[in-house]
Design a protein around this motif. Structure first.
Motif, PDB file in Angstrom:
ATOM      1  N   TRP A  30      22.407 -41.557   0.585  1.00  0.00           N
ATOM      2  CA  TRP A  30      21.208 -42.111  -0.051  1.00  0.00           C
ATOM      3  C   TRP A  30      21.651 -42.723  -1.370  1.00  0.00           C
ATOM      4  O   TRP A  30      22.100 -42.028  -2.276  1.00  0.00           O
ATOM      5  CB  TRP A  30      20.210 -41.005  -0.287  1.00  0.00           C
ATOM      6  N   ALA A  76      20.961 -44.762  -4.912  1.00  0.00           N
ATOM      7  CA  ALA A  76      19.940 -45.036  -5.923  1.00  0.00           C
ATOM      8  C   ALA A  76      20.585 -45.842  -7.052  1.00  0.00           C
ATOM      9  O   ALA A  76      21.515 -45.372  -7.708  1.00  0.00           O
ATOM     10  CB  ALA A  76      19.353 -43.732  -6.466  1.00  0.00           C
ATOM     11  N   ALA A 106      18.495 -52.520  -4.865  1.00  0.00           N
ATOM     12  CA  ALA A 106      19.289 -51.881  -3.807  1.00  0.00           C
ATOM     13  C   ALA A 106      20.511 -52.703  -3.404  1.00  0.00           C
ATOM     14  O   ALA A 106      21.500 -52.139  -2.930  1.00  0.00           O
ATOM     15  CB  ALA A 106      18.406 -51.617  -2.589  1.00  0.00           C
ATOM     16  N   ASP A 143      17.366 -46.607  -1.883  1.00  0.00           N
ATOM     17  CA  ASP A 143      16.039 -46.732  -2.456  1.00  0.00           C
ATOM     18  C   ASP A 143      16.016 -47.956  -3.368  1.00  0.00           C
ATOM     19  O   ASP A 143      17.039 -48.595  -3.596  1.00  0.00           O
ATOM     20  CB  ASP A 143      15.607 -45.458  -3.166  1.00  0.00           C
ATOM     21  N   ASP A 144      14.851 -48.292  -3.856  1.00  0.00           N
ATOM     22  CA  ASP A 144      14.721 -49.416  -4.781  1.00  0.00           C
ATOM     23  C   ASP A 144      13.621 -49.086  -5.772  1.00  0.00           C
ATOM     24  O   ASP A 144      12.505 -48.738  -5.372  1.00  0.00           O
ATOM     25  CB  ASP A 144      14.404 -50.704  -4.026  1.00  0.00           C
ATOM     26  N   ARG A 159      10.976 -49.122  -3.008  1.00  0.00           N
ATOM     27  CA  ARG A 159      11.206 -48.574  -1.663  1.00  0.00           C
ATOM     28  C   ARG A 159      11.778 -47.166  -1.798  1.00  0.00           C
ATOM     29  O   ARG A 159      12.782 -46.954  -2.463  1.00  0.00           O
ATOM     30  CB  ARG A 159      12.164 -49.468  -0.881  1.00  0.00           C
ATOM     31  N   LEU A 160      11.114 -46.234  -1.136  1.00  0.00           N
ATOM     32  CA  LEU A 160      11.580 -44.859  -1.075  1.00  0.00           C
ATOM     33  C   LEU A 160      11.780 -44.536   0.405  1.00  0.00           C
ATOM     34  O   LEU A 160      10.814 -44.321   1.142  1.00  0.00           O
ATOM     35  CB  LEU A 160      10.563 -43.913  -1.712  1.00  0.00           C
ATOM     36  N   PRO A 161      13.026 -44.561   0.884  1.00  0.00           N
ATOM     37  CA  PRO A 161      13.278 -44.372   2.320  1.00  0.00           C
ATOM     38  C   PRO A 161      12.859 -42.986   2.803  1.00  0.00           C
ATOM     39  O   PRO A 161      12.753 -42.045   2.023  1.00  0.00           O
ATOM     40  CB  PRO A 161      14.794 -44.527   2.446  1.00  0.00           C
ATOM     41  N   PRO A 201      16.135 -36.379  -2.866  1.00  0.00           N
ATOM     42  CA  PRO A 201      15.656 -36.664  -1.511  1.00  0.00           C
ATOM     43  C   PRO A 201      15.528 -35.376  -0.701  1.00  0.00           C
ATOM     44  O   PRO A 201      16.278 -34.420  -0.921  1.00  0.00           O
ATOM     45  CB  PRO A 201      16.761 -37.540  -0.906  1.00  0.00           C
TER      46      PRO A 201
END
Length: 183
Positions: A7, A9, A16, A34-35, A43-45, A68
């Motif tokens: 992940w 960040a 990203a 993420d972004d 964006r939070l995957p 996460p």
């Protein structure tokens, strides 16, 4: 145990896409990025299973704020649990410098981004900035202290830091990540 998902960040003034070269080099691993929304939608995957969280600069602080789900390890690349100086953190950046960036961001966001990226040795242009998101990030840099969260992490943490980083010098890295293995 399934292979962990990486992940990623990113830090302040990036998105990203910052991770594209490293993600390509680690393409054998499942991964998400993420972004923070500095140049588009945040964006939070969503992931399931174990996660190795990798944060650059402010991205490490963001990961400490909200690890996460399934986080099994944390890697901080030129990252920190605190950035802004304070009475118990003299190694940090003076809040007045971040306040000046905040004032300038409101009037001249592209100039602030260009100056910051130049200080990082990066002359790539940025996209159209979301000044509210960038302001939120600068306030986090100035005000947040996640050292307690770092101390309470139940997973291994590794810090990778450059000896000549112009934004996060080695003394700051050591003070901002107490007890973390530093390479």
């Amino acid at each position: 145990m399934p292979q962990a998902t990486l992940w990623f960040a990113h830090g302040w003034a990036y998105d990203a896409s910052f991770w594209a070269p490293l993600r390509a080099a680690l393409s054998d691993w499942p991964q998400v990025a993420d972004d923070a929304g500095y140049f588009g939608a945040p964006r939070l995957p969503e992931v399931s299973g174990p996660v190795i969280a990798i944060g650059h600069s402010l991205g490490a602080l963001r990961l400490l704020r909200q690890p996460p789900p399934g986080c099994a390890g944390l890697v901080c690349i030129n990252g920190f649990a605190r950035f802004g100086a304070g009475p118990d953190f003299p190694e940090g950046v003076a809040p007045r410098l971040l306040d000046r960036m905040l004032r300038q961001l409101a009037a001249h966001p592209q100039a602030v981004l260009r100056d910051f990226r130049a200080r990082c040795g990066d002359d790539t242009p940025s996209g159209a900035p979301d000044t509210a998101a960038l302001e939120f990030g600068l306030l986090a840099l100035r005000d947040e202290d996640r050292r307690a969260e770092l101390a309470a992490l139940p997973m291994p943490t590794l810090a990778l830091a450059g000896a000549k980083d112009p934004v996060v010098p080695p003394a700051m890295t050591r003070a901002a990540l107490p007890g973390v293995t530093l390479r």
